[in-house]
Design an enzyme around this catalytic site. Structure first.
Site, PDB file in Angstrom:
ATOM      1  N   GLN A   1      -9.042  13.285  -1.286  1.00 24.77           N
ATOM      2  CA  GLN A   1      -8.253  13.983  -2.290  1.00 24.77           C
ATOM      3  C   GLN A   1      -8.640  15.455  -2.326  1.00 24.77           C
ATOM      4  OE1 GLN A   1      -7.477  11.864  -6.073  1.00 24.77           O
ATOM      5  NE2 GLN A   1      -9.117  10.512  -5.416  1.00 24.77           N
ATOM      6  N   HIS A  58      -8.433   7.513   2.697  1.00 27.12           N
ATOM      7  CA  HIS A  58      -7.832   8.765   2.231  1.00 27.12           C
ATOM      8  C   HIS A  58      -8.851   9.578   1.447  1.00 27.12           C
ATOM      9  CE1 HIS A  58      -7.595   6.395  -1.477  1.00 27.12           C
ATOM     10  NE2 HIS A  58      -7.379   7.513  -2.149  1.00 27.12           N
ATOM     11  N   CYS A  63       0.838  -1.204   0.000  1.00 29.03           N
ATOM     12  CA  CYS A  63       0.000   0.000   0.000  1.00 29.03           C
ATOM     13  C   CYS A  63       0.877   1.260   0.000  1.00 29.03           C
ATOM     14  CB  CYS A  63      -0.917   0.011   1.224  1.00 29.03           C
ATOM     15  SG  CYS A  63      -1.866   1.532   1.373  1.00 29.03           S
ATOM     16  N   HIS A  80      -6.727   2.119   1.391  1.00 27.72           N
ATOM     17  CA  HIS A  80      -6.307   2.889   2.576  1.00 27.72           C
ATOM     18  C   HIS A  80      -7.186   4.148   2.714  1.00 27.72           C
ATOM     19  CE1 HIS A  80      -2.921   3.651   5.457  1.00 27.72           C
ATOM     20  NE2 HIS A  80      -3.597   4.790   5.504  1.00 27.72           N
TER      21      HIS A  80
HETATM   22 ZN   LIG Z   1      -2.393   1.318   3.625  1.00 23.15          ZN
END
Ligand SMILES: [Zn+2]
Length: 385
Positions: free
Chosen positions: A209, A207, A85, A205
């Site tokens: 943007q 996240h 990752c 993962h």
């Molecule tokens: Zn990750």
């Protein structure tokens, strides 16, 4: 490395540079970094030498919309195994990640496969339009694309963050809005999160943007047009009058806080759609005060956790909802006096196992058909609170 002058006391901000010249910023809300007892001095040792540059964007003369042609993005990382990752800290997996440190709180860095970038080496467009016909207009896709890692925990999601970490993310969004708005090329800062493979997420993962566009995007322009017309006609803000109308009607309100209100919009387009709006008139995240930021962390987590209880499997266990969440902020240089900040969260899941596709009517002519009543969606979201 630099420490930023406008960072709130609850955060330590450290800017550093990756091996290919991209910026990476640590936002630490815990020790030993918060107090400065330890500092971020990790070097990215990967052999990345070429800093990504901007591609081109072309003007669709039929609609007036800009389209970014980012063909290098076809090669971007797609669903790597967990031990590769690129958003996990370096050291845990089989290869160095985008984040050189062995742990972090919240991290922001420039996207390695950006649709918009601060420098351009674009030459492709002139080959595509050798006669420089004005109907085939093009421009370098200047701007900036960033990735925001909410936590170093690969298996977490935004909805599982602590209130204090969510509050850090609010500060990070604010920091990025302030900085990106100051770039010469930037006209609009859009902060968003895509969650779930159904949405097209390429990395699991947790996240979000940030896209800083060199133009005002089509939906923003449409929102601005309606807000401007309303203001010219009434002298008032459309977003404020709409909030008042929703509160008076009541049937679509999901959460009513001291500083924030969440409601399902009257003319919702998506099978599940919620707008989260400040009760006060503010144009963007930078204009929020501390009380509003504190409550935003609480209310947003509450909303996301309700969304994850919205649908159930046959055995009664909850279905993790695929969603898109995006902040509509005032454009950087126009319409700031009539624009009002709001968050739009939407899902394409119209029933367990069934996706709404944007097909003929929506994709062809932009005429939306929603199979679900907004009042029923709001009632369900109140029920699972
Ligand atoms: Zn990750």
């Amino acid at each position: 490395m630099t420490v930023h002058p406008e960072t709130p006391a609850r955060l330590r901000r450290t800017s550093t540079t990756l091996a290919d010249g991209r910026e990476l910023i640590y936002f630490d809300d815990s020790e030993p970094y918060l107090s400065g007892a330890a500092t971020r001095e990790v070097v990215d040792r990967r052999p990345l030498v070429v800093r990504p540059t901007a591609g081109t964007m072309r003007l669709d003369a039929l609609t007036g919309d800009w389209v970014s042609i980012a063909d290098h993005r076809q090669n971007r990382t797609f669903m790597p195994p967990a031990d590769e990752c690129p958003l996990c800290p370096t050291g845990g997996g089989t290869m160095p990640s985008e984040i050189p440190a062995t742990e972090y709180d919240v991290v922001v860095f420039e996207n390695r496969f950006p649709s918009f970038a601060t420098t351009s080496s674009a030459t492709g467009a002139s080959a595509a339009n050798p006669a420089e016909n004005p109907l085939l207009a093009h421009a370098p896709a200047l701007g900036r694309c960033e990735v925001v890692c909410f936590t170093s925990d690969h298996g977490a999601s935004f909805s599982s963050l602590s209130t204090s970490r969510a509050r850090t993310v609010v500060d990070v969004w604010t920091d990025r809005t302030r900085e990106l708005s100051a770039l010469d090329a930037v006209e609009q800062v859009f902060i968003f999160e895509n969650r779930g493979e159904e949405i097209g997420v390429t990395l699991r993962h947790p996240h979000g943007q940030i896209y800083a566009y060199p133009f005002v995007p089509a939906r923003t322009a449409s929102l601005l047009r309606a807000a401007t017309e309303h203001h010219q006609r009434t002298g008032r803000l459309l977003g404020a009058d709409l909030l008042a109308a929703e509160l008076e009607s009541g049937s679509r309100v999901v959460i009513k806080g001291a500083h924030w209100t969440a409601y399902v919009p009257y003319a919702a387009r998506w099978p599940v759609e919620v707008h989260l709006v400040p009760n006060r008139d503010v144009p963007d995240l930078v204009a929020l005060d501390d009380d509003e930021r504190d409550e935003l962390a609480v209310v947003y987590l509450d909303l996301l956790r309700r969304l994850d209880r919205y649908y159930e499997k046959a055995d009664g266990s909850p279905i993790v909802l695929p969603y898109i969440a995006g902040w509509h902020q005032a454009p950087v240089r126009q319409g700031r006096d009539v624009s009002r900040l709001h968050l739009q969260v939407m899902s394409i899941l119209r029933a367990p196992g069934r996706l709404k596709y944007l097909a003929g009517s929506e994709s062809g002519v932009g005429a939306w058909i929603n199979d679900v009543s907004p009042e029923a969606v709001a009632a369900r979201l109140r029920e699972v609170g």
